[in-house]
Design an enzyme around this catalytic site. Structure first.
Site, PDB file in Angstrom:
ATOM      1  N   ASP A  36       0.861  -1.183   0.000  1.00  0.00           N
ATOM      2  CA  ASP A  36       0.000   0.000   0.000  1.00  0.00           C
ATOM      3  C   ASP A  36       0.897   1.233   0.000  1.00  0.00           C
ATOM      4  OD1 ASP A  36      -3.263   0.233   1.049  1.00  0.00           O
ATOM      5  OD2 ASP A  36      -2.055   2.069   0.921  1.00  0.00           O
ATOM      6  N   THR A  93     -16.471   7.559  -5.343  1.00  0.00           N
ATOM      7  CA  THR A  93     -17.230   8.384  -6.290  1.00  0.00           C
ATOM      8  C   THR A  93     -16.372   9.595  -6.659  1.00  0.00           C
ATOM      9  OG1 THR A  93     -19.274   7.678  -5.253  1.00  0.00           O
ATOM     10  CG2 THR A  93     -19.389   9.670  -6.585  1.00  0.00           C
ATOM     11  N   SER A 130     -10.987  -4.628  -7.009  1.00  0.00           N
ATOM     12  CA  SER A 130     -11.774  -3.417  -6.743  1.00  0.00           C
ATOM     13  C   SER A 130     -13.079  -3.472  -7.520  1.00  0.00           C
ATOM     14  CB  SER A 130     -11.013  -2.168  -7.209  1.00  0.00           C
ATOM     15  OG  SER A 130      -9.784  -2.044  -6.552  1.00  0.00           O
ATOM     16  N   THR A 131     -14.077  -2.741  -7.029  1.00  0.00           N
ATOM     17  CA  THR A 131     -15.343  -2.603  -7.759  1.00  0.00           C
ATOM     18  C   THR A 131     -15.170  -1.480  -8.778  1.00  0.00           C
ATOM     19  OG1 THR A 131     -16.514  -3.291  -5.793  1.00  0.00           O
ATOM     20  CG2 THR A 131     -17.814  -2.186  -7.492  1.00  0.00           C
ATOM     21  N   GLU A 165     -18.550  -6.179   5.186  1.00  0.00           N
ATOM     22  CA  GLU A 165     -17.821  -5.831   6.406  1.00  0.00           C
ATOM     23  C   GLU A 165     -18.601  -6.340   7.609  1.00  0.00           C
ATOM     24  OE1 GLU A 165     -16.608  -1.701   6.479  1.00  0.00           O
ATOM     25  OE2 GLU A 165     -16.034  -1.839   4.378  1.00  0.00           O
ATOM     26  N   ASN A 224     -24.805  -5.190  -5.732  1.00  0.00           N
ATOM     27  CA  ASN A 224     -24.987  -4.150  -4.714  1.00  0.00           C
ATOM     28  C   ASN A 224     -26.265  -3.349  -4.956  1.00  0.00           C
ATOM     29  OD1 ASN A 224     -22.970  -4.767  -3.009  1.00  0.00           O
ATOM     30  ND2 ASN A 224     -21.563  -3.143  -3.656  1.00  0.00           N
ATOM     31  N   PHE A 226     -29.043  -4.485  -6.259  1.00  0.00           N
ATOM     32  CA  PHE A 226     -30.175  -5.316  -5.818  1.00  0.00           C
ATOM     33  C   PHE A 226     -30.276  -5.350  -4.290  1.00  0.00           C
ATOM     34  CE2 PHE A 226     -32.392  -7.991  -9.074  1.00  0.00           C
ATOM     35  CZ  PHE A 226     -31.957  -7.280 -10.176  1.00  0.00           C
ATOM     36  N   CYS A 276     -19.903   1.265  -0.032  1.00  0.00           N
ATOM     37  CA  CYS A 276     -20.157   0.634  -1.334  1.00  0.00           C
ATOM     38  C   CYS A 276     -21.513   0.921  -1.961  1.00  0.00           C
ATOM     39  CB  CYS A 276     -19.976  -0.875  -1.228  1.00  0.00           C
ATOM     40  SG  CYS A 276     -18.288  -1.326  -0.826  1.00  0.00           S
ATOM     41  N   LYS A 339     -22.679  -0.094  10.317  1.00  0.00           N
ATOM     42  CA  LYS A 339     -23.408  -1.291  10.742  1.00  0.00           C
ATOM     43  C   LYS A 339     -22.605  -1.970  11.850  1.00  0.00           C
ATOM     44  CE  LYS A 339     -21.714  -4.678   7.479  1.00  0.00           C
ATOM     45  NZ  LYS A 339     -22.154  -5.713   6.572  1.00  0.00           N
TER      46      LYS A 339
HETATM   47  N1  LIG Z   1     -15.324  -2.289   1.814  1.00  0.00           N
HETATM   48  C1  LIG Z   1     -16.120  -3.228   1.342  1.00  0.00           C
HETATM   49  O1  LIG Z   1     -16.984  -3.769   2.039  1.00  0.00           O
HETATM   50  C2  LIG Z   1     -15.971  -3.697  -0.081  1.00  0.00           C
HETATM   51  C3  LIG Z   1     -16.574  -4.895  -0.473  1.00  0.00           C
HETATM   52  C4  LIG Z   1     -16.413  -5.323  -1.791  1.00  0.00           C
HETATM   53  C5  LIG Z   1     -15.697  -4.551  -2.687  1.00  0.00           C
HETATM   54  N2  LIG Z   1     -15.135  -3.375  -2.293  1.00  0.00           N
HETATM   55  C6  LIG Z   1     -14.355  -2.628  -3.275  1.00  0.00           C
HETATM   56  O2  LIG Z   1     -12.977  -2.923  -3.047  1.00  0.00           O
HETATM   57  C7  LIG Z   1     -12.162  -1.774  -3.329  1.00  0.00           C
HETATM   58  C8  LIG Z   1     -11.352  -1.421  -2.088  1.00  0.00           C
HETATM   59  O3  LIG Z   1     -12.253  -1.103  -1.035  1.00  0.00           O
HETATM   60  P1  LIG Z   1     -11.753  -0.907   0.458  1.00  0.00           P
HETATM   61  O4  LIG Z   1     -12.947  -0.732   1.296  1.00  0.00           O
HETATM   62  O5  LIG Z   1     -10.759  -1.976   0.776  1.00  0.00           O
HETATM   63  O6  LIG Z   1     -10.974   0.485   0.300  1.00  0.00           O
HETATM   64  P2  LIG Z   1      -9.911   1.122   1.275  1.00  0.00           P
HETATM   65  O7  LIG Z   1      -9.938   2.576   1.029  1.00  0.00           O
HETATM   66  O8  LIG Z   1     -10.097   0.591   2.660  1.00  0.00           O
HETATM   67  O9  LIG Z   1      -8.508   0.521   0.767  1.00  0.00           O
HETATM   68  C9  LIG Z   1      -7.913   0.855  -0.450  1.00  0.00           C
HETATM   69  C10 LIG Z   1      -6.401   0.971  -0.218  1.00  0.00           C
HETATM   70  O10 LIG Z   1      -5.753   1.154  -1.480  1.00  0.00           O
HETATM   71  C11 LIG Z   1      -4.621   1.988  -1.261  1.00  0.00           C
HETATM   72  N3  LIG Z   1      -4.159   2.564  -2.512  1.00  0.00           N
HETATM   73  C12 LIG Z   1      -4.760   3.528  -3.270  1.00  0.00           C
HETATM   74  N4  LIG Z   1      -4.009   3.785  -4.366  1.00  0.00           N
HETATM   75  C13 LIG Z   1      -2.920   2.991  -4.303  1.00  0.00           C
HETATM   76  C14 LIG Z   1      -1.797   2.792  -5.147  1.00  0.00           C
HETATM   77  N5  LIG Z   1      -1.662   3.486  -6.296  1.00  0.00           N
HETATM   78  N6  LIG Z   1      -0.864   1.891  -4.764  1.00  0.00           N
HETATM   79  C15 LIG Z   1      -1.007   1.193  -3.612  1.00  0.00           C
HETATM   80  N7  LIG Z   1      -2.045   1.327  -2.774  1.00  0.00           N
HETATM   81  C16 LIG Z   1      -3.007   2.209  -3.119  1.00  0.00           C
HETATM   82  C17 LIG Z   1      -5.117   3.010  -0.265  1.00  0.00           C
HETATM   83  O11 LIG Z   1      -4.037   3.646   0.396  1.00  0.00           O
HETATM   84  C18 LIG Z   1      -6.004   2.152   0.666  1.00  0.00           C
HETATM   85  O12 LIG Z   1      -5.293   1.696   1.795  1.00  0.00           O
HETATM   86  C19 LIG Z   1     -13.137  -0.680  -3.756  1.00  0.00           C
HETATM   87  O13 LIG Z   1     -13.213  -0.694  -5.151  1.00  0.00           O
HETATM   88  C20 LIG Z   1     -14.460  -1.124  -3.163  1.00  0.00           C
HETATM   89  O14 LIG Z   1     -15.557  -0.649  -3.881  1.00  0.00           O
HETATM   90  C21 LIG Z   1     -15.245  -2.951  -0.998  1.00  0.00           C
END
Ligand SMILES: NC(=O)c1ccc[n+]([C@@H]2O[C@H](COP(=O)([O-])OP(=O)(O)OC[C@H]3O[C@@H](n4cnc5c(N)ncnc54)[C@H](O)[C@@H]3O)[C@@H](O)[C@H]2O)c1
Length: 462
Positions: A36, A93, A130-131, A165, A224, A226, A276, A339
């Site tokens: 990260d 977004t 990622s989404t 989560e 999501n 739905f 999300c 939640k």
């Molecule tokens: N949170 C959820 O419940 C959930 C569930 C399913 C899918 N998603 C999807 O998964 C993806 C991540 O969600 P999240 O909740 O883990 O986000 P988050 O913000 O918790 O984590 C993303 C991480 O990516 C890092 N990052 C950003 N740019 C970077 C780069 N260029 N190089 C290295 N690291 C980088 C950020 O520093 C951050 O720590 C999103 O697209 C989200 O929509 C999230």
């Protein structure tokens, strides 16, 4: 130790961290590295206090960390050493320019693709975790093709994450399904099989669904949409219940028993939050609009609108119930996370409500077992108007109203007779999650305002 495979995940967030911890636990022959750009986060992952709270996560990380699970900020090294790269960066977004407030901001994803291209010396399977908007794989491929290196091939797969989560570890260990999309070319199908083989180590083969890459990308947004639609549907019905003496919980039970409808996601409440649902539906709406599908876009947009309406309705009901003024009154929020079982406060309804309460000159006490630290960051700048008290009994002291914002189990178990003693009178409970025993609270002396059910009050409002 020599590992059979080397897996990298770029992005150590709510998805990357838990997902890679479970892969490491289930595939001890694989080396799993999570990188990260955020040094604090990586430091957290390497410490005793992990940067996110998730039931069961601590134990898995402790079991694997330093053996086949590693957390690092060295992204170039991670890329060079891996054969399989999950991309799990944030896709929020967009806040600027074309599509602001709707479209997905894919700049972090593009940056990651450029990093992968710059540091790769061998072929890689690159997995969209990622989404993302449908057709993103094409954008990634175009970056990879922009400066080809001989003998280095990038195969892009889509493997959206469906974990929730609060139940992430359970969802990852025992998923309803794993979805893997690829190009239907020989290299695409080979890469897809490599990923199938990884998941097949613990997921029954019939739950691993393979598809074309665009269906896989779009399935995540649709799933999501739905889920959020069910929440908005039952919340819309809750408004009608309050007008008609119907009880939304009885309706949920009655319709949920229909196997075509099913019982899950039918609890009426103050509305969905989290990072999300809103962002993914808005992304879907934006995609529909950009393909000229205005009616389809409006249909999905209404899911978000009902969610906003439900929150506004809840606040108006509070204001009216509290005799039209909140000035100088103390409102205690039970829960701030979006939640239960998470400390995540992104898009939390509690944040919205706090802003509304402060605008009414109320004083706010925030009490959440895991999210008080995030709440402090979210609400920095409000100073004295907000206090943070983790213990729910202490937090209720001198409050005029309690608002259940998060469905944490502890709020079902508190001694509300003691809570009542500590509060100013008349004492109000607004149960934004419909989790309390309303009749019992009313008998203790509270004025109780649930969602989608009749209020139980000792006051007269005619
Ligand atoms: N949170 C959820 O419940 C959930 C569930 C399913 C899918 N998603 C999807 O998964 C993806 C991540 O969600 P999240 O909740 O883990 O986000 P988050 O913000 O918790 O984590 C993303 C991480 O990516 C890092 N990052 C950003 N740019 C970077 C780069 N260029 N190089 C290295 N690291 C980088 C950020 O520093 C951050 O720590 C999103 O697209 C989200 O929509 C999230």
């Amino acid at each position: 130790m020599k590992f059979a495979k080397s897996i990298l995940c770029i992005g150590a967030g709510y998805v990357g961290g838990p997902t890679m911890a479970v892969i490491a636990a289930k595939c001890p022959e694989c080396k799993v590295t999570v990188v990260d750009i955020n040094e604090d986060r990586i430091r957290g992952w390497n410490s005793d206090k992990l940067p996110i709270y998730e039931p069961g996560l601590d134990a898995i990380v402790k079991q694997c960390r330093g053996k086949n699970l590693f957390f690092s900020t060295d992204i170039p090294q991670g890329i060079r050493d891996s054969e399989i790269i999950f991309v799990s960066v944030n896709t929020p977004t967009k806040t600027f320019g074309e599509g602001a407030g709707m479209a997905s901001d894919v700049q972090y994803l593009e940056r990651t693709a450029r990093d992968i291209l710059a540091h790769s010396r061998s072929s890689k399977i690159v997995i969209e975790k990622s989404t993302i908007p449908v057709k993103t794989a094409q954008a990634m491929e175009n970056i990879f093709l922009s400066s080809p290196r001989s003998g280095v091939h990038f195969e892009v797969l889509s493997n959206p994450e469906f974990l929730a989560e609060g139940t992430a570890i359970r969802d990852l260990e025992n998923p309803d399904r794993v979805l893997i999309g690829s190009r239907e070319t020989p290299t695409g199908i080979t890469a897809r099989q490599t990923l199938v083989d990884i998941y097949a180590q613990w997921v029954p083969r019939e739950r691993i669904i393979t598809s074309n890459i665009w269906s896989s990308e779009l399935s995540k947004l649709v799933a999501n949409a739905f889920l959020a639609q069910r929440v908005s549907s039952i919340n819309a019905v809750s408004a009608l219940c309050e007008k008609t003496q119907a009880d939304v919980r009885e309706i949920s039970r009655a319709i949920g028993a229909d196997s075509r409808i099913g019982a899950k996601f039918l609890n009426a409440g103050i509305g969905f939050g989290g990072s999300c649902f809103k962002k993914d539906i808005l992304n879907l709406v934006y995609l529909c609009r950009s393909y000229g599908l205005e009616e389809v876009a409006n249909y999905w947009e209404s899911v978000v609108k009902i969610n906003e309406y439900q929150l506004g309705r809840f606040f108006s009901k509070m204001l009216k119930a509290m005799l039209g003024t909140m000035s100088g009154k103390r409102i205690c929020l039970y829960g701030f996370a979006f939640k239960a079982d998470t400390g995540d406060t992104r898009e939390s309804p509690a944040k919205y409500l706090t802003h509304k309460l402060l605008a009414e000159n109320a004083m706010v006490t925030i009490s959440d077992p895991q999210a008080n630290d995030n709440a402090k960051i979210d609400l920095a700048g409000y100073g004295e108007a907000i206090q943070y008290i983790a213990d729910p009994l202490d937090a209720a002291r001198d409050a005029d109203a309690l608002v259940v914002m998060t469905d944490w189990d502890i709020y079902r178990k508190i001694d509300y007779a003691q809570v009542f003693q500590k509060m100013r009178k008349p004492a109000f409970i607004f149960d934004g999650r419909n989790i309390l025993d309303h009749k019992k609270c009313f008998e203790l002396g509270f004025n109780v305002f649930p969602i989608g059910q009749q209020e139980l009050t000792h006051l007269k409002y005619e």
